[in-house]
Every structure is written in C-alpha cells, then in structure tokens.
Scaffold this motif. Structure first.
Motif, PDB file in Angstrom:
ATOM      1  N   MET A 178       0.842  -1.204   0.000  1.00 14.48           N
ATOM      2  CA  MET A 178       0.000   0.000   0.000  1.00 14.48           C
ATOM      3  C   MET A 178       0.871   1.245   0.000  1.00 14.48           C
ATOM      4  SD  MET A 178      -3.057   1.071   2.625  1.00 14.48           S
ATOM      5  CE  MET A 178      -4.231  -0.030   1.832  1.00 14.48           C
ATOM      6  N   GLU A 179       0.581   2.166  -0.908  1.00 17.79           N
ATOM      7  CA  GLU A 179       1.338   3.413  -0.999  1.00 17.79           C
ATOM      8  C   GLU A 179       0.378   4.597  -0.917  1.00 17.79           C
ATOM      9  OE1 GLU A 179       4.822   3.333  -3.863  1.00 17.79           O
ATOM     10  OE2 GLU A 179       3.539   1.754  -4.729  1.00 17.79           O
ATOM     11  N   TYR A 180       0.946   5.767  -0.639  1.00 17.53           N
ATOM     12  CA  TYR A 180       0.131   6.972  -0.613  1.00 17.53           C
ATOM     13  C   TYR A 180       0.943   8.167  -1.094  1.00 17.53           C
ATOM     14  CZ  TYR A 180       2.413   8.846   3.597  1.00 17.53           C
ATOM     15  OH  TYR A 180       3.328   9.366   4.489  1.00 17.53           O
ATOM     16  N   LYS A 181       0.225   9.186  -1.522  1.00 22.77           N
ATOM     17  CA  LYS A 181       0.860  10.460  -1.814  1.00 22.77           C
ATOM     18  C   LYS A 181      -0.111  11.575  -1.467  1.00 22.77           C
ATOM     19  CE  LYS A 181      -0.054   9.929  -6.784  1.00 22.77           C
ATOM     20  NZ  LYS A 181       0.589   9.964  -8.130  1.00 22.77           N
ATOM     21  N   ILE A 182       0.458  12.774  -1.338  1.00 24.62           N
ATOM     22  CA  ILE A 182      -0.341  13.930  -0.948  1.00 24.62           C
ATOM     23  C   ILE A 182      -0.276  14.966  -2.059  1.00 24.62           C
ATOM     24  CG2 ILE A 182      -0.605  15.770   0.748  1.00 24.62           C
ATOM     25  CD1 ILE A 182       0.879  13.806   2.704  1.00 24.62           C
ATOM     26  N   LEU A 183      -1.437  15.386  -2.510  1.00 23.51           N
ATOM     27  CA  LEU A 183      -1.537  16.391  -3.561  1.00 23.51           C
ATOM     28  C   LEU A 183      -2.031  17.696  -2.952  1.00 23.51           C
ATOM     29  CD1 LEU A 183      -3.248  14.260  -6.367  1.00 23.51           C
ATOM     30  CD2 LEU A 183      -0.804  14.550  -5.914  1.00 23.51           C
ATOM     31  N   SER A 184      -1.441  18.806  -3.389  1.00 26.16           N
ATOM     32  CA  SER A 184      -1.776  20.115  -2.833  1.00 26.16           C
ATOM     33  C   SER A 184      -2.335  21.038  -3.915  1.00 26.16           C
ATOM     34  CB  SER A 184      -0.530  20.761  -2.218  1.00 26.16           C
ATOM     35  OG  SER A 184      -0.768  22.115  -1.891  1.00 26.16           O
ATOM     36  N   ILE A 185      -3.272  21.897  -3.536  1.00 25.98           N
ATOM     37  CA  ILE A 185      -3.848  22.831  -4.497  1.00 25.98           C
ATOM     38  C   ILE A 185      -2.893  23.970  -4.852  1.00 25.98           C
ATOM     39  CG2 ILE A 185      -6.259  22.385  -3.902  1.00 25.98           C
ATOM     40  CD1 ILE A 185      -6.185  25.038  -2.330  1.00 25.98           C
ATOM     41  N   ILE A 186      -1.762  24.094  -4.153  1.00 21.53           N
ATOM     42  CA  ILE A 186      -0.816  25.163  -4.483  1.00 21.53           C
ATOM     43  C   ILE A 186       0.217  24.702  -5.508  1.00 21.53           C
ATOM     44  CG2 ILE A 186      -1.133  26.319  -2.274  1.00 21.53           C
ATOM     45  CD1 ILE A 186       1.511  25.168  -1.351  1.00 21.53           C
ATOM     46  N   ASN A 187       0.104  23.450  -5.937  1.00 20.75           N
ATOM     47  CA  ASN A 187       1.010  22.901  -6.940  1.00 20.75           C
ATOM     48  C   ASN A 187       0.214  22.596  -8.212  1.00 20.75           C
ATOM     49  OD1 ASN A 187       2.318  20.678  -8.485  1.00 20.75           O
ATOM     50  ND2 ASN A 187       3.884  20.803  -6.881  1.00 20.75           N
ATOM     51  N   ASN A 188       0.550  23.262  -9.317  1.00 22.27           N
ATOM     52  CA  ASN A 188      -0.228  23.120 -10.553  1.00 22.27           C
ATOM     53  C   ASN A 188      -0.259  21.690 -11.080  1.00 22.27           C
ATOM     54  OD1 ASN A 188      -0.979  25.810 -10.621  1.00 22.27           O
ATOM     55  ND2 ASN A 188       0.809  26.428 -11.826  1.00 22.27           N
ATOM     56  N   LYS A 189       0.864  20.980 -11.003  1.00 25.40           N
ATOM     57  CA  LYS A 189       0.897  19.585 -11.457  1.00 25.40           C
ATOM     58  C   LYS A 189      -0.009  18.724 -10.586  1.00 25.40           C
ATOM     59  CE  LYS A 189       5.469  19.454 -13.646  1.00 25.40           C
ATOM     60  NZ  LYS A 189       6.815  18.846 -13.626  1.00 25.40           N
ATOM     61  N   VAL A 204      -2.654  19.777  -8.991  1.00 27.19           N
ATOM     62  CA  VAL A 204      -4.040  20.136  -9.290  1.00 27.19           C
ATOM     63  C   VAL A 204      -4.556  19.372 -10.498  1.00 27.19           C
ATOM     64  CG1 VAL A 204      -5.521  22.013 -10.122  1.00 27.19           C
ATOM     65  CG2 VAL A 204      -3.990  22.399  -8.187  1.00 27.19           C
ATOM     66  N   LYS A 205      -3.728  19.262 -11.527  1.00 25.95           N
ATOM     67  CA  LYS A 205      -4.123  18.534 -12.731  1.00 25.95           C
ATOM     68  C   LYS A 205      -4.337  17.051 -12.414  1.00 25.95           C
ATOM     69  CE  LYS A 205      -2.845  17.798 -17.565  1.00 25.95           C
ATOM     70  NZ  LYS A 205      -1.846  18.074 -18.635  1.00 25.95           N
ATOM     71  N   GLU A 206      -3.422  16.458 -11.660  1.00 21.74           N
ATOM     72  CA  GLU A 206      -3.560  15.051 -11.277  1.00 21.74           C
ATOM     73  C   GLU A 206      -4.797  14.854 -10.403  1.00 21.74           C
ATOM     74  OE1 GLU A 206      -0.994  11.420  -9.178  1.00 21.74           O
ATOM     75  OE2 GLU A 206      -0.137  13.443  -9.299  1.00 21.74           O
ATOM     76  N   TRP A 207      -4.988  15.748  -9.465  1.00 18.54           N
ATOM     77  CA  TRP A 207      -6.149  15.728  -8.566  1.00 18.54           C
ATOM     78  C   TRP A 207      -7.445  15.705  -9.385  1.00 18.54           C
ATOM     79  CZ3 TRP A 207      -6.068  19.102  -3.551  1.00 18.54           C
ATOM     80  CH2 TRP A 207      -7.314  19.086  -2.924  1.00 18.54           C
ATOM     81  N   SER A 208      -7.574  16.627 -10.333  1.00 16.45           N
ATOM     82  CA  SER A 208      -8.781  16.701 -11.159  1.00 16.45           C
ATOM     83  C   SER A 208      -9.007  15.418 -11.954  1.00 16.45           C
ATOM     84  CB  SER A 208      -8.684  17.888 -12.131  1.00 16.45           C
ATOM     85  OG  SER A 208      -8.632  19.105 -11.426  1.00 16.45           O
ATOM     86  N   ASN A 209      -7.923  14.857 -12.476  1.00 14.92           N
ATOM     87  CA  ASN A 209      -8.026  13.605 -13.248  1.00 14.92           C
ATOM     88  C   ASN A 209      -8.495  12.446 -12.374  1.00 14.92           C
ATOM     89  OD1 ASN A 209      -7.238  14.794 -15.645  1.00 14.92           O
ATOM     90  ND2 ASN A 209      -5.073  14.309 -15.363  1.00 14.92           N
TER      91      ASN A 209
END
Length: 359
Positions: A1-12, A14-19
């Motif tokens: 099991m792996e995890y990562k954290i996406l932030s709205i202050i990082n444009n890359k 944000v794009k991954e988050w939306s996808n």
C-alpha cells in the motif's frame, strides 16, 4: 500500500487531482471533491492548505480531501509546538473509494491516521456527502453522527404538468407563469454582480448569521466555478427588475442548489418555488439526474427551510458528520483553555468539535 499527498498550491498536483476525481464513477464523485471548489473555501493561504490524501494498492483507491488549518493563538497550550486540524469545506466531503473491500479500507484509514499523528494533526471534522453515503469508507472515526435530513429531487419526475408538487406549490408556480415573469440562465459577471447585491440585501432582511457573509475573495472564486460548472438563474418582473436569483453547480449527474436571494422588491410569494422549478427544467434538459437542495437550518421537522425544501423535492437522504481526535490529551487541554479564556464563545459552541475556532 502506498500513498501520496496532492496540494492545491502545486499546478501539477491540481491537474492530477482533477483527473483522479474525473475517473471516479458518477455515483461516487461530485464537484465538492474538485480542487477548484476547495480553493474557493480557503481564506488565509498562510495558514490553510487544501490537500488530497491518495492511497492506492493494485486497482484499489481511497482518497480523502480536506483543508488543513494551523491552530493559532493557543501558544500557552501548545508550548512552542504547532498543531493543525482538518475540515471538509463548506458543503460536503469525506473520503471516497472505488472499492468496499474491508481489508483495504481498514488499512487505508490506518495509513492516513498514522500520517495525521506524525504531522501533528490534532483532530479532523468531516461533513459526509448525503448523496454518496461515503461514511461507509470511513468507519474508523471516533464517531459518526446523523445530523439532519437532506432533500433532493429526481429530475426525471419533473414535468410542466407540475404533478410532483402539492396544490399550494402548483398554484404559486402557475401564478408566477401568468404574471409573465422572465427567466434568465446566465454565467455573466454582470449578472453575478447583480446577484451579490440582492444576496447581501437578502441576508440583512432575514438577519442571517455572519457565517453567510462570504468575502470578496470567495465571490471571485465562486464566479470561476459558475463559469465552468454552474449557472445563475434569475427572475425579473415586467419592469426588468431582478426579484429573485439562485446559483447552481452541476457536475456529472448532480445539480446543487448553492445560494439564493430574494429581492425586497419582490411582489410574488412563490418566487423561490418558481426559481427551483425552472432550475429543474433546465437541469433535466442538461441531463442531470438529481438536484440536491440540502436540509433545514435546524434538525426540527418544523424548520421552515426544511418545510419549503420538502415541498419542492421528491426524495430524501441522510446527512452525517464525523470526527476523530488524534491527540486526546492536547485536545482536552485546548478545550479547557478555550473554556477558561472565552467562556461565552465556549458556552455557545461547546458541542462543536472545532469549537475553539468559533470566537
């Protein structure tokens, strides 16, 4: 099991988050999980950050979206340390997953809880999504509580015959139709500014709490959301004066009734009914399945807002919230300190998990 954290202050990010949200089934995702919506609900960027916690294993995914906020003005309690709390934005949130596998969900939650403890998260408050029932993906919280009834309308049952509405509502809508009121559906900045004027007048007229007086920054971001995902529905009279307006968001199958305002110039008692009815017709035309209205201001069956929403809807669900306290010792000290220093605020808000933020 792996995890990562996406932030709205990082444009890359944000794009991954939306996808990621886009790839979820229409029954398991909504506008409240998109980064643009999270951005709209962040005030102080120095002390608040929108994050997605993304857990994955093989084809299984579990995500939790929240606003991480630094807890300020309690240095005497924290003794030089910094602590944070997590909260879903205004509206709904909570985790979503593409599986109900108990083993995966249990381990995903543990992975997230471990991260919270390591990163000095004091507590988390979650408003679950009443159309998704996503509390099933977060059953390891300290408590999940039924808060109130949520009303929504299945748009396939809406027609110009008005048969889903009671006679009183039908008469109000027909009266509005006979008065040749003009309906306009728009996304323009000009109409948005008109809405704001009526909205603030409306808040004064109903003596609304300060909570509903959103900032200029909020409204700037709200307009961007409307331009991409929503619309403004206005009703004007024969003199071309706006007598009522509502803002709606749409994403995948769901339409949401977000904000509404009725002008003091309104001479028709059924404008709210007329607004929603026309939004239903437009939503059905645009292939939305559901229009969500939310609940009342209180839990009471006699709540006037709930009574109105019942009269304008044909179905209901349940709205839950939940919480988890990660460091009970520090949390208890914080509450005691708040109680001592701000007794009036504590007395008013003591039943809220994040009561120390209501000063």
């Amino acid at each position: 099991m792996e995890y990562k954290i996406l932030s709205i202050i990082n444009n890359k990010n944000v794009k991954e988050w939306s996808n990621i949200i886009q790839n979820f089934d229409k029954d398991q995702s909504d506008i409240y999980f998109l980064p643009d919506y999270i951005k709209m609900n962040i005030g102080d960027h120095k002390h608040e950050e929108g994050l997605m916690f993304y857990v994955y294993e093989n084809n299984y995914v579990w995500i939790n979206i929240f606003i991480k906020k630094k807890i300020l003005n309690f240095e005497d309690v924290f003794k030089g340390e910094f602590y944070y709390d997590l909260e879903t934005p205004y509206g709904y949130g909570g985790p979503i997953s593409n599986t109900k596998n108990d083993n995966f969900l249990e381990r995903a939650q543990k992975t997230f809880f471990d991260w919270c403890k390591t990163n000095k998260i004091l507590c988390e408050f979650v408003r679950f999504h009443p159309l998704i029932n996503n509390q099933i993906y977060y059953d390891k919280l300290d408590k999940i509580i039924f808060h109130r009834v949520n009303r929504f309308t299945k748009l396939n049952l809406i027609s110009e015959k008005l048969e889903i509405f009671n006679p009183k509502v039908r008469n109000k809508i027909r009266k509005a139709l006979k008065n040749n009121l003009n309906i306009q559906i728009t996304k323009s900045k000009k109409d948005f500014e008109k809405f704001k004027i009526i909205y603030f007048e409306h808040l004064k007229n109903i003596r609304a709490e300060k909570f509903y007086y959103f900032s200029d920054e909020y409204f700037k971001k709200l307009l961007k959301i409307i331009e991409e995902f929503g619309f403004i529905l206005t009703v004007t009279n024969k003199r071309e004066e706006i007598i009522g307006a509502s803002i709606f968001f749409g994403y995948k199958k769901n339409l949401h009734y977000h904000l509404t305002a009725i002008s003091k110039k309104n001479e028709f008692p059924g404008i709210n009914n007329f607004l929603l009815y026309n939004a239903y017709l437009y939503g059905k035309k645009k292939n939305y399945s559901i229009c969500n209205l939310g609940g009342g201001i209180t839990k009471k069956e006699t709540d006037n807002l709930l009574i109105f929403k019942k009269s304008m809807s044909n179905n209901e669900s349940k709205f839950y919230f939940g919480y988890k306290i990660f460091d009970k010792k520090i949390y208890s000290k914080l509450i005691e300190y708040f109680k001592e220093k701000k007794p009036a605020s504590y007395s008013k808000h003591k039943n809220k998990i994040l009561c120390y933020r209501y000063d």
